[in-house]
Write an enzyme that holds these catalytic residues in place. Sequence first.
Site, PDB file in Angstrom:
ATOM      1  N   ASP A   1      39.182  37.632  33.421  1.00  0.00           N
ATOM      2  CA  ASP A   1      39.888  38.910  33.269  1.00  0.00           C
ATOM      3  C   ASP A   1      38.957  40.100  33.522  1.00  0.00           C
ATOM      4  O   ASP A   1      37.878  40.194  32.925  1.00  0.00           O
ATOM      5  CB  ASP A   1      40.476  38.995  31.845  1.00  0.00           C
ATOM      6  CG  ASP A   1      41.489  40.117  31.708  1.00  0.00           C
ATOM      7  OD1 ASP A   1      41.133  41.286  31.962  1.00  0.00           O
ATOM      8  OD2 ASP A   1      42.649  39.834  31.358  1.00  0.00           O
TER       9      ASP A   1
ATOM     10  N   CYS B   1      36.425  34.768  30.042  1.00  0.00           N
ATOM     11  CA  CYS B   1      37.594  34.766  30.917  1.00  0.00           C
ATOM     12  C   CYS B   1      37.285  35.606  32.165  1.00  0.00           C
ATOM     13  O   CYS B   1      36.506  36.552  32.117  1.00  0.00           O
ATOM     14  CB  CYS B   1      38.802  35.350  30.185  1.00  0.00           C
ATOM     15  SG  CYS B   1      40.336  35.274  31.162  1.00  0.00           S
TER      16      CYS B   1
ATOM     17  N   CYS C   1      45.318  37.313  26.583  1.00  0.00           N
ATOM     18  CA  CYS C   1      44.867  36.537  27.752  1.00  0.00           C
ATOM     19  C   CYS C   1      46.063  35.958  28.519  1.00  0.00           C
ATOM     20  O   CYS C   1      46.876  35.213  27.955  1.00  0.00           O
ATOM     21  CB  CYS C   1      43.947  35.408  27.293  1.00  0.00           C
ATOM     22  SG  CYS C   1      43.265  34.456  28.670  1.00  0.00           S
TER      23      CYS C   1
ATOM     24  N   HIS D   1      39.834  36.401  24.729  1.00  0.00           N
ATOM     25  CA  HIS D   1      40.314  37.755  24.439  1.00  0.00           C
ATOM     26  C   HIS D   1      41.801  37.720  24.134  1.00  0.00           C
ATOM     27  O   HIS D   1      42.539  36.923  24.714  1.00  0.00           O
ATOM     28  CB  HIS D   1      40.020  38.709  25.601  1.00  0.00           C
ATOM     29  CG  HIS D   1      40.751  38.369  26.872  1.00  0.00           C
ATOM     30  ND1 HIS D   1      41.875  39.062  27.286  1.00  0.00           N
ATOM     31  CD2 HIS D   1      40.550  37.402  27.801  1.00  0.00           C
ATOM     32  CE1 HIS D   1      42.311  38.533  28.430  1.00  0.00           C
ATOM     33  NE2 HIS D   1      41.531  37.536  28.764  1.00  0.00           N
TER      34      HIS D   1
ATOM     35  N   ARG E   1      38.970  42.970  32.568  1.00  0.00           N
ATOM     36  CA  ARG E   1      38.765  43.896  31.457  1.00  0.00           C
ATOM     37  C   ARG E   1      37.721  43.421  30.449  1.00  0.00           C
ATOM     38  O   ARG E   1      37.476  44.091  29.444  1.00  0.00           O
ATOM     39  CB  ARG E   1      40.107  44.140  30.747  1.00  0.00           C
ATOM     40  CG  ARG E   1      41.144  44.782  31.649  1.00  0.00           C
ATOM     41  CD  ARG E   1      42.529  44.675  31.068  1.00  0.00           C
ATOM     42  NE  ARG E   1      42.977  43.274  30.983  1.00  0.00           N
ATOM     43  CZ  ARG E   1      44.170  42.897  30.512  1.00  0.00           C
ATOM     44  NH1 ARG E   1      45.020  43.805  30.072  1.00  0.00           N
ATOM     45  NH2 ARG E   1      44.491  41.614  30.492  1.00  0.00           N
TER      46      ARG E   1
HETATM   47 CO    CO Z   1      42.072  35.924  29.931  1.00  0.00          CO
END
Ligand code: CO
Length: 211
Positions: free
Chosen positions: A45, A43, A102, A99, A47
Amino acid sequence: MSDFYKKIIEGNKKWVETKINQDPQYFEKLSHGQSPPLLWIGCSDSRVPANEVIGAQPGEVFVHRNIANMVVHSDMNMLSVLDYAVNVLKVQHVIVCGHYGCGGVKAAMGNDSIGLIDNWIRHIKDGYRHHKTYLDSIIDEKERFDAFVELNVKEQVLDLAKTSIVQGAWRSGQDLNLHGWVYGLNSGIVKDLQVNLSSNKDLDTVYQLQF
Ligand code: CO
């Protein structure tokens, strides 16, 4: 210039110094070429940084990231990365890493329009529809969200296996293993979903390509 912008320029300088202090030839060696054993599809993302969460060094992971770690079979970007990783770099492993928490998956469970991205999220919704009976049976919303994150990863692993790229590699006897993981934002721990595919026999017959 913002403080953050200055910080990242400085950050790069410090990183280069650290690496060169450890090994003066570090960048010189890396510049000769790459043969990473792993393609990571994760992803976007912020993090879930691919290399960092698995303690991998530069040169060890070929990376593709998008919102909700999707394998969309008409996505030329994903297909090009996959083709290069499998047919040129000859990676032995492809990991789809989702994750918990998400935002893309969460959005797919809801009905709010959030703009152009609705069209990307729609691919995730297709997965929900596919598993609707099971997912709707989970009363607790958090549990349902977690289950959907996991199912979404499993679907993307299957979608990788459905591609002519992966099946072609298997057909030619290449050692290529697909895996599905979910990363815990609040723990840092990855969970292996045990969807380990290494042959198209694991697919529904309608997806099995004859070469
Ligand atoms: Co995500």
